[in-house]
Design a protein around this motif. Sequence first.
Motif, PDB file in Angstrom:
ATOM      1  N   LEU A  27      16.758  30.675  -8.710  1.00  0.00           N
ATOM      2  CA  LEU A  27      15.436  30.356  -9.239  1.00  0.00           C
ATOM      3  C   LEU A  27      15.212  28.855  -9.382  1.00  0.00           C
ATOM      4  N   GLU A  28      16.291  28.078  -9.429  1.00  0.00           N
ATOM      5  CA  GLU A  28      16.193  26.618  -9.475  1.00  0.00           C
ATOM      6  C   GLU A  28      16.178  25.999  -8.074  1.00  0.00           C
ATOM      7  N   THR A  29      16.374  26.804  -7.048  1.00  0.00           N
ATOM      8  CA  THR A  29      16.475  26.319  -5.671  1.00  0.00           C
ATOM      9  C   THR A  29      15.088  26.144  -5.067  1.00  0.00           C
ATOM     10  N   GLU A  30      14.882  24.989  -4.457  1.00  0.00           N
ATOM     11  CA  GLU A  30      13.589  24.686  -3.845  1.00  0.00           C
ATOM     12  C   GLU A  30      13.270  25.691  -2.742  1.00  0.00           C
ATOM     13  N   GLY A  31      12.055  26.190  -2.767  1.00  0.00           N
ATOM     14  CA  GLY A  31      11.607  27.134  -1.751  1.00  0.00           C
ATOM     15  C   GLY A  31      11.794  28.588  -2.131  1.00  0.00           C
ATOM     16  N   VAL A  32      12.465  28.859  -3.243  1.00  0.00           N
ATOM     17  CA  VAL A  32      12.655  30.239  -3.684  1.00  0.00           C
ATOM     18  C   VAL A  32      11.490  30.635  -4.585  1.00  0.00           C
ATOM     19  N   ALA A  33      10.764  31.663  -4.171  1.00  0.00           N
ATOM     20  CA  ALA A  33       9.621  32.142  -4.946  1.00  0.00           C
ATOM     21  C   ALA A  33      10.060  33.168  -5.984  1.00  0.00           C
ATOM     22  N   ALA A  34      11.088  33.957  -5.661  1.00  0.00           N
ATOM     23  CA  ALA A  34      11.575  34.979  -6.592  1.00  0.00           C
ATOM     24  C   ALA A  34      13.012  35.325  -6.246  1.00  0.00           C
ATOM     25  N   ALA A  35      13.766  35.657  -7.281  1.00  0.00           N
ATOM     26  CA  ALA A  35      15.142  36.123  -7.111  1.00  0.00           C
ATOM     27  C   ALA A  35      15.417  37.131  -8.213  1.00  0.00           C
ATOM     28  N   SER A  93      14.106  39.464   6.504  1.00  0.00           N
ATOM     29  CA  SER A  93      12.920  39.020   7.232  1.00  0.00           C
ATOM     30  C   SER A  93      12.864  37.502   7.139  1.00  0.00           C
ATOM     31  N   ASP A  94      11.793  36.914   7.606  1.00  0.00           N
ATOM     32  CA  ASP A  94      11.665  35.453   7.568  1.00  0.00           C
ATOM     33  C   ASP A  94      11.604  34.910   6.147  1.00  0.00           C
ATOM     34  N   THR A  95      11.105  35.721   5.203  1.00  0.00           N
ATOM     35  CA  THR A  95      10.920  35.231   3.839  1.00  0.00           C
ATOM     36  C   THR A  95      11.577  36.099   2.769  1.00  0.00           C
ATOM     37  N   GLU A  96      12.319  37.130   3.166  1.00  0.00           N
ATOM     38  CA  GLU A  96      12.938  37.999   2.169  1.00  0.00           C
ATOM     39  C   GLU A  96      14.307  38.478   2.646  1.00  0.00           C
ATOM     40  N   LEU A  97      15.218  38.569   1.687  1.00  0.00           N
ATOM     41  CA  LEU A  97      16.576  39.030   1.959  1.00  0.00           C
ATOM     42  C   LEU A  97      16.989  39.990   0.859  1.00  0.00           C
ATOM     43  N   GLN A  98      17.535  41.127   1.261  1.00  0.00           N
ATOM     44  CA  GLN A  98      18.168  42.044   0.323  1.00  0.00           C
ATOM     45  C   GLN A  98      19.615  42.184   0.765  1.00  0.00           C
ATOM     46  N   ILE A  99      20.522  41.902  -0.165  1.00  0.00           N
ATOM     47  CA  ILE A  99      21.933  41.915   0.168  1.00  0.00           C
ATOM     48  C   ILE A  99      22.728  42.574  -0.958  1.00  0.00           C
ATOM     49  N   GLU A 100      23.648  43.441  -0.569  1.00  0.00           N
ATOM     50  CA  GLU A 100      24.521  44.078  -1.548  1.00  0.00           C
ATOM     51  C   GLU A 100      25.758  43.199  -1.723  1.00  0.00           C
ATOM     52  N   ILE A 101      26.110  42.940  -2.961  1.00  0.00           N
ATOM     53  CA  ILE A 101      27.253  42.078  -3.265  1.00  0.00           C
ATOM     54  C   ILE A 101      28.299  42.925  -3.967  1.00  0.00           C
ATOM     55  N   ASN A 125       8.698  27.415   4.852  1.00  0.00           N
ATOM     56  CA  ASN A 125       9.591  27.632   5.988  1.00  0.00           C
ATOM     57  C   ASN A 125      11.046  27.777   5.573  1.00  0.00           C
ATOM     58  N   VAL A 126      11.305  28.187   4.344  1.00  0.00           N
ATOM     59  CA  VAL A 126      12.667  28.297   3.834  1.00  0.00           C
ATOM     60  C   VAL A 126      13.230  29.661   4.204  1.00  0.00           C
ATOM     61  N   ASP A 127      14.336  29.651   4.947  1.00  0.00           N
ATOM     62  CA  ASP A 127      15.018  30.884   5.302  1.00  0.00           C
ATOM     63  C   ASP A 127      15.754  31.406   4.069  1.00  0.00           C
ATOM     64  N   PRO A 128      15.644  32.689   3.750  1.00  0.00           N
ATOM     65  CA  PRO A 128      16.292  33.192   2.548  1.00  0.00           C
ATOM     66  C   PRO A 128      17.822  33.091   2.580  1.00  0.00           C
ATOM     67  N   ILE A 129      18.419  33.129   3.741  1.00  0.00           N
ATOM     68  CA  ILE A 129      19.882  32.952   3.822  1.00  0.00           C
ATOM     69  C   ILE A 129      20.251  31.515   3.489  1.00  0.00           C
TER      70      ILE A 129
END
Length: 93
Positions: A33-41, A9-17, A65-69
């Motif tokens: 978690l150290e990246t600007e704009g990331v609320a949770a990881a 979505s605009d603010t959330e990403l779920q990805i299998e690695i 406005n941070v894209d999760p990708i």
Amino acid sequence: MELRVIEKSDTELQIEIGGEDHTFMNVLKGSLLETEGVAAATYDLNPEQSGGQTDPILTVKTEGNVDPIDALEAGAQNVKDKTSAFREAFTSA
């Protein structure tokens, strides 16, 4: 390493690695978690309780406005930069 987007979505990403374990996932999560704009990881790697899942699923939530990708890309680049710096310091020691 295989990547499969589960949900975006605009603010959330779920990805299998695929092919990774706690070692890599903890490093990536910490960098995110150290990246600007990331609320949770966070990530989930629990095959016995999740019906046989063996590959970790990373969840990244952003704010503003941070894209999760873009946040994932920045976090991965940070891991790469730190790894390169460590390698250089180690070989010159």
